[in-house]
Write a protein that holds these residues in place. Structure first.
Motif, mmCIF file in Angstrom:
data_model
loop_
_atom_site.group_PDB
_atom_site.id
_atom_site.type_symbol
_atom_site.label_atom_id
_atom_site.label_comp_id
_atom_site.label_asym_id
_atom_site.label_seq_id
_atom_site.Cartn_x
_atom_site.Cartn_y
_atom_site.Cartn_z
ATOM 1 N N ARG A 185 0.797 -1.236 0.000
ATOM 2 C CA ARG A 185 0.000 0.000 0.000
ATOM 3 C C ARG A 185 0.826 1.281 0.000
ATOM 4 O O ARG A 185 0.275 2.359 0.058
ATOM 5 C CB ARG A 185 -0.967 0.056 1.187
ATOM 6 C CG ARG A 185 -1.865 -1.125 1.292
ATOM 7 C CD ARG A 185 -3.044 -0.807 2.135
ATOM 8 N NE ARG A 185 -2.852 -1.112 3.536
ATOM 9 C CZ ARG A 185 -2.751 -2.337 4.012
ATOM 10 N NH1 ARG A 185 -2.796 -3.358 3.193
ATOM 11 N NH2 ARG A 185 -2.606 -2.536 5.287
ATOM 12 N N THR A 186 2.159 1.182 -0.012
ATOM 13 C CA THR A 186 2.934 2.418 -0.026
ATOM 14 C C THR A 186 3.733 2.509 -1.313
ATOM 15 O O THR A 186 4.162 1.493 -1.864
ATOM 16 C CB THR A 186 3.917 2.493 1.149
ATOM 17 O OG1 THR A 186 4.882 1.452 0.988
ATOM 18 C CG2 THR A 186 3.211 2.324 2.467
ATOM 19 N N LEU A 187 3.933 3.724 -1.766
ATOM 20 C CA LEU A 187 4.751 3.949 -2.962
ATOM 21 C C LEU A 187 6.206 3.613 -2.660
ATOM 22 O O LEU A 187 6.863 2.892 -3.404
ATOM 23 C CB LEU A 187 4.611 5.410 -3.408
ATOM 24 C CG LEU A 187 5.510 5.833 -4.562
ATOM 25 C CD1 LEU A 187 5.240 4.999 -5.802
ATOM 26 C CD2 LEU A 187 5.291 7.308 -4.884
ATOM 27 N N ALA A 188 6.706 4.114 -1.533
ATOM 28 C CA ALA A 188 8.107 3.871 -1.180
ATOM 29 C C ALA A 188 8.388 2.377 -1.084
ATOM 30 O O ALA A 188 9.446 1.901 -1.518
ATOM 31 C CB ALA A 188 8.435 4.560 0.141
ATOM 32 N N GLY A 189 7.412 1.636 -0.557
ATOM 33 C CA GLY A 189 7.587 0.201 -0.425
ATOM 34 C C GLY A 189 7.731 -0.491 -1.764
ATOM 35 O O GLY A 189 8.536 -1.415 -1.930
ATOM 36 N N SER A 190 6.966 -0.011 -2.757
ATOM 37 C CA SER A 190 7.034 -0.631 -4.086
ATOM 38 C C SER A 190 8.353 -0.311 -4.766
ATOM 39 O O SER A 190 8.708 -0.941 -5.757
ATOM 40 C CB SER A 190 5.897 -0.144 -4.976
ATOM 41 O OG SER A 190 4.679 -0.230 -4.315
ATOM 42 N N ILE A 191 9.071 0.677 -4.278
ATOM 43 C CA ILE A 191 10.379 0.994 -4.852
ATOM 44 C C ILE A 191 11.473 0.234 -4.093
ATOM 45 O O ILE A 191 12.316 -0.428 -4.692
ATOM 46 C CB ILE A 191 10.653 2.515 -4.788
ATOM 47 C CG1 ILE A 191 9.581 3.254 -5.593
ATOM 48 C CG2 ILE A 191 12.043 2.834 -5.326
ATOM 49 C CD1 ILE A 191 9.584 4.750 -5.391
ATOM 50 N N VAL A 192 11.412 0.308 -2.781
ATOM 51 C CA VAL A 192 12.445 -0.328 -1.958
ATOM 52 C C VAL A 192 12.406 -1.850 -2.094
ATOM 53 O O VAL A 192 13.454 -2.490 -2.241
ATOM 54 C CB VAL A 192 12.272 0.090 -0.484
ATOM 55 C CG1 VAL A 192 13.167 -0.738 0.420
ATOM 56 C CG2 VAL A 192 12.576 1.564 -0.322
ATOM 57 N N GLY A 193 11.205 -2.420 -2.065
ATOM 58 C CA GLY A 193 11.062 -3.879 -2.139
ATOM 59 C C GLY A 193 11.827 -4.486 -3.307
ATOM 60 O O GLY A 193 12.716 -5.309 -3.107
ATOM 61 N N PRO A 194 11.520 -4.073 -4.548
ATOM 62 C CA PRO A 194 12.236 -4.629 -5.696
ATOM 63 C C PRO A 194 13.747 -4.385 -5.636
ATOM 64 O O PRO A 194 14.521 -5.281 -5.954
ATOM 65 C CB PRO A 194 11.625 -3.885 -6.887
ATOM 66 C CG PRO A 194 10.276 -3.511 -6.434
ATOM 67 C CD PRO A 194 10.394 -3.229 -4.965
#
Lengths: 257, 287
Positions: B230-239
């Motif tokens: 649900r977070t934008l930052a998470g979708s960047i950091v995760g990958p």
């Protein structure tokens, strides 16, 4: 507008769940501008009536008319647009959203509530969003929750959550509110607050159909009472008349079959 | 240097894909384990169109986006009837079906041996033939995708999707169309996955079914959970973290025989550990 036109009328509604006849040829009609309390013992079919009127439940038989227009077989979204909105006994608030967002989620006609508008007209979307939040803030003020606007639902007290449910249903703009036990679980100040709010909303022109168990609350808010038993309308009248009927009292308190 | 480029390019492609998965699984709560299949369809569409010289890269990417949009809506539709846990099973079946199609539809996909020699991308005549150019392209698309995700999440549409995850009945009672909102979310997620697939195909110039199998879908979920649903930052950091893992693991001197399975094991451990100890992910807000 024809004066003989009934505000809301329900005609021979029947619904069976397996072996249980939840609604049995239930017929009644109500006028606008009043608080009508729906009472009856557990399992009398009160919530089922709400589900049927608001399009959440398909009836086996019967029909619903609102201002002369048939609502039978229409989905919940269209019924909200027609002017009838409901709350739920178990609240069903959006726990991960703030109080303000909960109310905003029910404000009609928002630009950017679909991806194309949100992506390609972001400025227009933001403007509409601001307007929606203002509307929502005004509604929160109206129910006395303005200071909790940015609080997450799970951080609100139970009484505040009940008020938020009313705020959310107000946000739909519907003129007839179906409130499922708006005071249950409340006492003292919180209960008083809800009763005051409901009466004020009525005076502002919002008709209400209210499921209510507390007879003291019924006496204080109801203009009229519908007494339901085993899915059938047993009696309709003023709270005083209904309460004074020994037969109804026996059904309600004595659990007679 | 090439090594770093390769890492950044892959990570930015997975950012786009992560956003797609995040939107569907994290935001709306449609628990799909078949997003790698959609990614694959995007990759094969672009690969086929370019290999057979049917159209240029940009139209091929647009075609991939449209195909994946339609497909993702179709495979998400069961979630309207079967909810939660049951949809995982449906979605699992769709993923297996897709892998079977990638492996056996030789005429289009090249079967198990894959599709090799996919031409490099070009932007209106400008060839994207170096790692640097590819990085610029993928990074730009990833930024665009992030921007789009942010716009959506801040719009009434984003709020509607969040509400949908929590309580569909209440959304309907608020006068919203549940079906329509779900279809729109699936469509958007499909476009993201299709574009990511297309970029992947032209970057590697070789694709095969193993890239788009169930393991890949689980890998995607790992990225989203680890980064923060649900977070934008998470979708960047995760990958960025998950794509770096194999390289980091290669620093530890593992015998090659067990390296691959060790990696899978570590993804599994990470998923469980995050679910237990930090369910909101690295970047998620504490809830």
């Amino acid at each position: 507008m024809a004066s003989d036109q009934t505000y809301l009328s329900v005609k021979s509604m029947s619904k069976r769940f397996g072996g249980l006849q939840a609604l049995n040829d239930c017929t009644f009609s109500i006028d606008s501008g009043k608080i009508i309390c729906l009472v009856g013992p557990n399992g009398a079919g009160k919530t089922t009536i709400f589900n049927a009127i608001t399009g959440f439940l398909k009836l086996d038989q019967g029909s619903v008319f609102f201002r002369g227009n048939g609502l039978t077989g229409i989905g919940p979204q269209k019924i909200v647009r027609a002017g009838i909105a409901r709350t739920f006994q178990n609240l069903r608030l959006f726990g991960d959203l703030t109080a303000l967002e909960n109310v905003a989620s029910a404000v009609p006609n928002q630009f950017g509530e679909e991806p194309l508008g949100a992506l390609f007209r972001p400025i227009h979307t933001a403007r509409s969003q601001r307007k929606t939040r203002e509307t929502a803030r005004g509604i929160l003020e109206e129910v006395g929750l303005a200071d909790q606007a940015e609080a997450f639902v799970r951080n609100l007290s139970y009484g505040e959550q009940k008020l938020l449910c009313i705020a959310r249903v107000l946000a739909t703009g519907a003129e007839l509110l179906l409130l499922d036990e708006p005071t249950s679980g409340l006492s003292g100040d919180a209960l008083e607050k809800v009763m005051v709010l409901l009466r004020r909303l009525r005076d502002e022109g919002r008709s209400q159909l209210v499921v209510e168990h507390n007879t003291r609350v019924v006496q204080q808010i109801a203009d009229e009472v519908l007494f339901l038993h085993q899915g059938h309308l047993m009696a309709q009248g003023t709270p005083e008349a209904i309460m004074a009927d020994p037969k109804l009292a026996e059904i309600y308190f004595g659990g007679a079959l | 240097m090439d090594y770093l480029f390769s890492y950044l390019i892959l990570a930015s492609i997975f950012v786009i894909l992560g956003l797609s998965t995040n939107l569907l699984v994290g935001v709306v709560g449609i628990f799909s384990v078949s997003q790698a299949a959609i990614f694959g369809v995007g990759a094969y569409t672009v690969g086929y169109a370019l290999s057979n010289d049917i159209m240029g890269f940009v139209p091929a990417l647009a075609l991939a986006a449209v195909v994946c949009l339609v497909l993702n809506v179709l495979i998400t539709l069961p979630s309207l009837r079967v909810s939660g846990d049951y949809f995982v099973v449906t979605s699992f079946g769709i993923q297996l079906l897709a892998t079977a199609a990638f492996t056996n539809w030789d005429a289009i996909t090249g079967g198990a041996s894959g599709m090799a020699g996919i031409p490099t991308a070009d932007l209106f005549g400008l060839p994207i033939d170096t790692s640097l150019k590819t990085l610029i392209l993928t990074a730009c698309v990833a930024c665009l995708a992030c921007f789009a995700f942010r716009l959506v999440m801040r719009s009434p549409f984003g709020r509607l999707l969040m509400a949908l995850r929590e309580d569909e009945l209440a959304v309907a009672a608020a006068g919203r169309q549940v079906l329509r909102a779900k279809v729109e979310a699936a469509a958007l997620a499909g476009v993201f996955a299709g574009v990511a697939g297309g970029l992947y195909a032209v970057y590697l110039s070789f694709i095969d079914p193993s890239t788009f199998d169930l393991d890949a879908s689980v890998l995607l979920l790992t990225m989203v959970v680890l980064g923060g649903a649900r977070t934008l930052a998470g979708s960047i950091v995760g990958p960025f973290v998950v794509v770096a893992l194999p390289q980091l693991l290669s620093l530890i001197d593992l015998p090659t025989a067990i390296a691959a399975s060790a990696r899978q094991g570590i993804y599994g451990v990470l998923l469980v550990a995050f679910m237990l100890f930090r369910p909101q992910g690295l970047m998620g807000r504490k809830i």
